[in-house]
Design an enzyme around this catalytic site. Sequence first.
Site, PDB file in Angstrom:
ATOM      1  N   ASP A   9      41.992  34.675  36.693  1.00 20.69           N
ATOM      2  CA  ASP A   9      41.316  35.948  36.500  1.00 20.69           C
ATOM      3  C   ASP A   9      41.834  36.924  37.578  1.00 20.69           C
ATOM      4  OD1 ASP A   9      38.935  37.695  35.741  1.00 20.69           O
ATOM      5  OD2 ASP A   9      38.535  37.317  37.856  1.00 20.69           O
ATOM      6  N   TYR A  11      40.473  40.437  38.468  1.00 20.02           N
ATOM      7  CA  TYR A  11      39.552  41.280  39.236  1.00 20.02           C
ATOM      8  C   TYR A  11      38.413  40.426  39.789  1.00 20.02           C
ATOM      9  CZ  TYR A  11      42.340  44.770  36.926  1.00 20.02           C
ATOM     10  OH  TYR A  11      43.409  45.507  36.481  1.00 20.02           O
ATOM     11  N   ARG A  43      31.374  48.245  39.203  1.00 18.46           N
ATOM     12  CA  ARG A  43      31.833  46.931  38.734  1.00 18.46           C
ATOM     13  C   ARG A  43      30.860  46.345  37.696  1.00 18.46           C
ATOM     14  NH1 ARG A  43      35.664  43.126  37.520  1.00 18.46           N
ATOM     15  NH2 ARG A  43      34.985  41.045  38.112  1.00 18.46           N
ATOM     16  N   SER A 119      43.387  38.032  32.059  1.00 24.45           N
ATOM     17  CA  SER A 119      42.399  39.036  32.454  1.00 24.45           C
ATOM     18  C   SER A 119      42.010  39.940  31.298  1.00 24.45           C
ATOM     19  CB  SER A 119      43.002  39.886  33.582  1.00 24.45           C
ATOM     20  OG  SER A 119      42.210  41.001  33.873  1.00 24.45           O
ATOM     21  N   ASN A 120      40.823  40.515  31.444  1.00 22.89           N
ATOM     22  CA  ASN A 120      40.384  41.543  30.497  1.00 22.89           C
ATOM     23  C   ASN A 120      41.149  42.847  30.678  1.00 22.89           C
ATOM     24  OD1 ASN A 120      38.523  40.013  29.158  1.00 22.89           O
ATOM     25  ND2 ASN A 120      36.768  40.694  30.361  1.00 22.89           N
TER      26      ASN A 120
END
Length: 223
Positions: A9, A11, A43, A119-120
């Site tokens: 991942d 972030y 966030r 990751s997104n």
Amino acid sequence: MGTDALCFDMYGTLCDTSSMTETLRAELDLPAQVVDDLDALWRQKQLQYSYQLGQMRTYRPFWEATSEALDYSLSFYGRDPDTATRERILDQYNHLDPFPDTLDALATLEDEYTLAVLSNGNPEMLETLAANTGIDEHVEFIISADEVETFKPAPEVYENAADRLDTPLGDCALVSSNAWDIAGAAQAGMGAFWVNRKNEPMETIGGDPDVVADTLSDLAEKL
Ligand code: LAC
């Protein structure tokens, strides 16, 4: 059966989203405590928007969700900066700091495993951040949720990563500091290695982690 590929991942795991506070402090005339709260809300909203967009099946790239979450957070704290200030704040998202142990841990693990970012983030923001931090020198693949136009923790995102890596899902492991991401990967059938940087309890829904470590260096030692 064993783990062949590690999918990191980005972030909160490889890069520290709280490293935005310095820029927010410089750009907005707010007390330090308010800046910390604004950064945390940004966030939280960014993630909430990704879940909502997934649920509503109205996909748009993570950069847009990040930008919209920033607008919400600025508005929550009564700030309406001019366009240039807002752009400078957002641009800093391409220059987040890696955690102090990120590059060394990747360097240790790259000899033994295929390494990927999963990751997104949309490809452009991931590639830019990976290049700016040197992460790109250690990972072979940058895999974005954008390829399946939804966001983690939807199972399609983890399954797509296994397809891209040409590796069975159970032989890939997600490495994440985000407990919701670990729960999603484990639920989807991927290995799940949790870097519990903040000493938080595990989520009570979804799957369980296979390995728990305090930091990426700790994980590199355990593997
Ligand atoms: C990632 C964020 C959402 O997928 O943590 O990198």
